[in-house]
Scaffold this motif. Structure first.
Motif: not given
Length: 547
Positions: A368-383
């Motif tokens: 999406r030009p002009g945006a940072l697209r984050l792909f939801g991945r593992e939980s906040p506890g992920s290493q």
């Protein structure tokens, strides 16, 4: 005389290694589990610094997936010889318990901007590797050696040295233990200098908490024996209540006109947590003082007479809040903009992510030009795969804001604004869905270390419009964080105060066990494994005066 204000690298910038090449100074600092690895700042006057490079930026050089919190890249050493920059670093895969898995590597480049080489594997006997270029052209690797058979908490076995063969791209010859330190113990962080016929060995001791110190020893022979400075510690904040605490892990640079300066790590506890209890053991308040900015880099001027040990120019061995500037023209840099926008050319340099050399799994700047697209991945506890993009907290008080465009598919899909230290220390303002699939706002808070970490939910879920962007904000003033949000109109405060001091080294297991610092940024999670996205349209960070 102009003065340099400490710290010179505010926010999480520990274990500084400094080098001068002509009129340019460079400092390399540790980045631990953050990617790309190693921060390098540039200056021409020792007072003003600009982040210019993170050289470990591809899988061949660094892969931190699976590394623990406060593992990863420890204590880089940056030197210059033979027309090249030489960067030595550790990748610590295990840091708890009797054993450590610490792998040490070397990369080189003709310029700070690169290109940086693929790594040469060196050894895994300990951490804090350092390279010394002797006057005869030979090169020597030093590191502390880890002795897992020792008991009583001090498994630091001394500083060992081995020759590095440039031709063979490998260590060669015997390993010599050249220095075992003082009774303060925990001897690490070696750097070696040749001056006036003496080899001067600078080390860190006492652990990286409030007993931290810098010790110097010297020898006429490269391999020792090394005689400890009669003053013992050239620098320590132990037993003091000044602005700079936990001072240690240092390196020395000589200016163009023969002056000497020492850079070192330090921390600045929040003023509201700096009341020090006293008792039979003296001043020990590791469980009271909190430093969300983590371990920073400061500078001290030295006096170094021929044939003598160096000492702090202002006297004693306690750190000073300021240092006399060298006699060179001021060279300030333009400040970074508060508001970040996103383009396909890459992330702004202040932003990093966690662990992986494959950021395309975590985010895209082109979907999406002009945006940072984050792909939801593992939980906040992920290493492993954790879609979090953030910047260092560099002020005791600040405001951060982000604009989020996201329609959560269900309650396993969530994204938002996060104040982050590690997997068990964070405050997270998240857009998600409730049980009925309606879009809501919530807060996830975790403010302890494992095994005591528990996620709490400080607010009831707040209904949001089904569509449209959401503005998310946080305001931090010292030990207090407050979240707010907005849809079409004015900001709404959530009416809760969270403990920002818990987002610090000292909280939980205490200093010496946590080594990074507070970040603030944006993230997305999808614990269903479907990788559903969230778009960040902009991000803003603005520091301000505390109190």
């Amino acid at each position: 005389m102009s003065l340099i204000q400490n710290p010179i690298l505010p926010g999480f910038n520990p274990d500084p290694s400094i080098v001068r090449v002509g009129d340019d100074y460079y400092i390399a600092t540790s980045t631990f589990e953050w990617y790309p690895g190693v921060q390098i700042h540039h200056s021409r006057d020792l007072a003003h610094w600009q982040l210019v490079k993170r050289p470990l930026d591809r899988a061949a050089q660094l892969d931190l997936r699976g590394d623990p919190d406060s593992g990863g890249v420890w204590a880089p050493c940056l030197t210059h010889a033979d027309g090249l920059f030489w960067l030595i670093y550790s990748d610590v895969k295990r840091r708890d318990g009797a054993w450590k898995d610490s792998h040490n590597y070397l990369v080189t480049a003709p310029a700070i901007a690169g290109p940086w080489s693929d790594p040469v594997y060196l050894n895994s006997s300990g951490f804090d590797p350092s390279l010394f270029h002797d006057q005869d052209g030979r090169k020597w690797l030093m590191n502390m050696i880890w002795d897992h058979n020792k008991t009583g908490g001090d498994r630091f076995g001394g500083i060992v040295m081995q020759e590095y063969s440039v031709e063979d791209r490998a260590l060669t010859g015997p390993v010599r233990n050249i220095y075992r330190g003082t009774d303060l113990k925990l001897t690490e962080g070696p750097h070696l200098y040749l001056r006036d016929g003496w080899y001067y060995l600078l080390t860190a001791e006492g652990g990286t908490g409030y007993d931290h110190a810098v010790t110097m020893a010297r020898s006429r022979d490269l391999f020792g024996p090394y005689e400890t400075d009669p003053a013992k510690h050239i620098l320590t904040a132990r037993g003091t209540d000044g602005l700079l605490q936990r001072t240690g892990h240092a390196d020395i640079v000589e200016t163009q006109d023969g002056q000497h300066y020492m850079v070192h790590l330090c921390s600045r506890p929040l003023p509201e947590t700096r009341t020090l209890p006293t008792g039979a053991g003296g001043i020990h308040a590791d469980d009271v003082r909190r430093s969300p900015l983590g371990r920073e880099t400061a500078i001290q001027k030295l006096t170094w007479a021929p044939g003598e040990f160096p000492h702090l120019a202002h006297g004693g061995n306690a750190p000073a809040d300021t240092a006399p500037a060298p006699d060179v023209p001021d060279h300030p840099f333009d400040p970074a903009p508060e508001r970040v926008t996103f383009s396909p050319q890459g992330l702004p340099i202040d932003l990093q992510w966690l662990r992986t050399p494959h950021p395309e799994r975590l985010f895209s700047l082109t979907k999406r030009p002009g945006a940072l697209r984050l792909f939801g991945r593992e939980s906040p506890g992920s290493q492993f795969d954790h879609a979090l993009v953030a910047r260092r907290q560099q002020h005791l008080a600040f405001t951060a804001e982000a604009e989020l465009d996201m329609i959560p598919g269900d309650y396993q899909h969530f994204a938002g604004l996060i104040a982050w230290y590690g997997r068990f220390k964070f405050h997270y303002l998240a857009v998600t869905a409730n049980d009925d699939g309606a879009r809501v706002l919530t807060v996830y808070s975790c403010a302890a270390d494992w095994p005591d970490a528990r996620v709490s939910y400080p607010v009831d879920q707040i209904p949001l419009p089904a569509t449209g962007t959401i503005r998310l904000g946080c305001d931090v003033d010292g030990a207090v964080l407050r979240f707010r949000y907005a849809t079409d109109g004015d900001w709404t405060d959530l009416g809760i105060a969270l403990d920002q001091s818990a987002i610090s080294d000292e909280a939980g297991n205490g200093p010496g066990n946590n080594f990074t610092g507070a970040f603030v940024g944006v993230c997305a999670h999808d614990t269903s494994g479907r990788g559903r996205p969230a778009d960040v349209l902009n991000f803003r960070y603005a520091g301000r005066d505390h109190g």
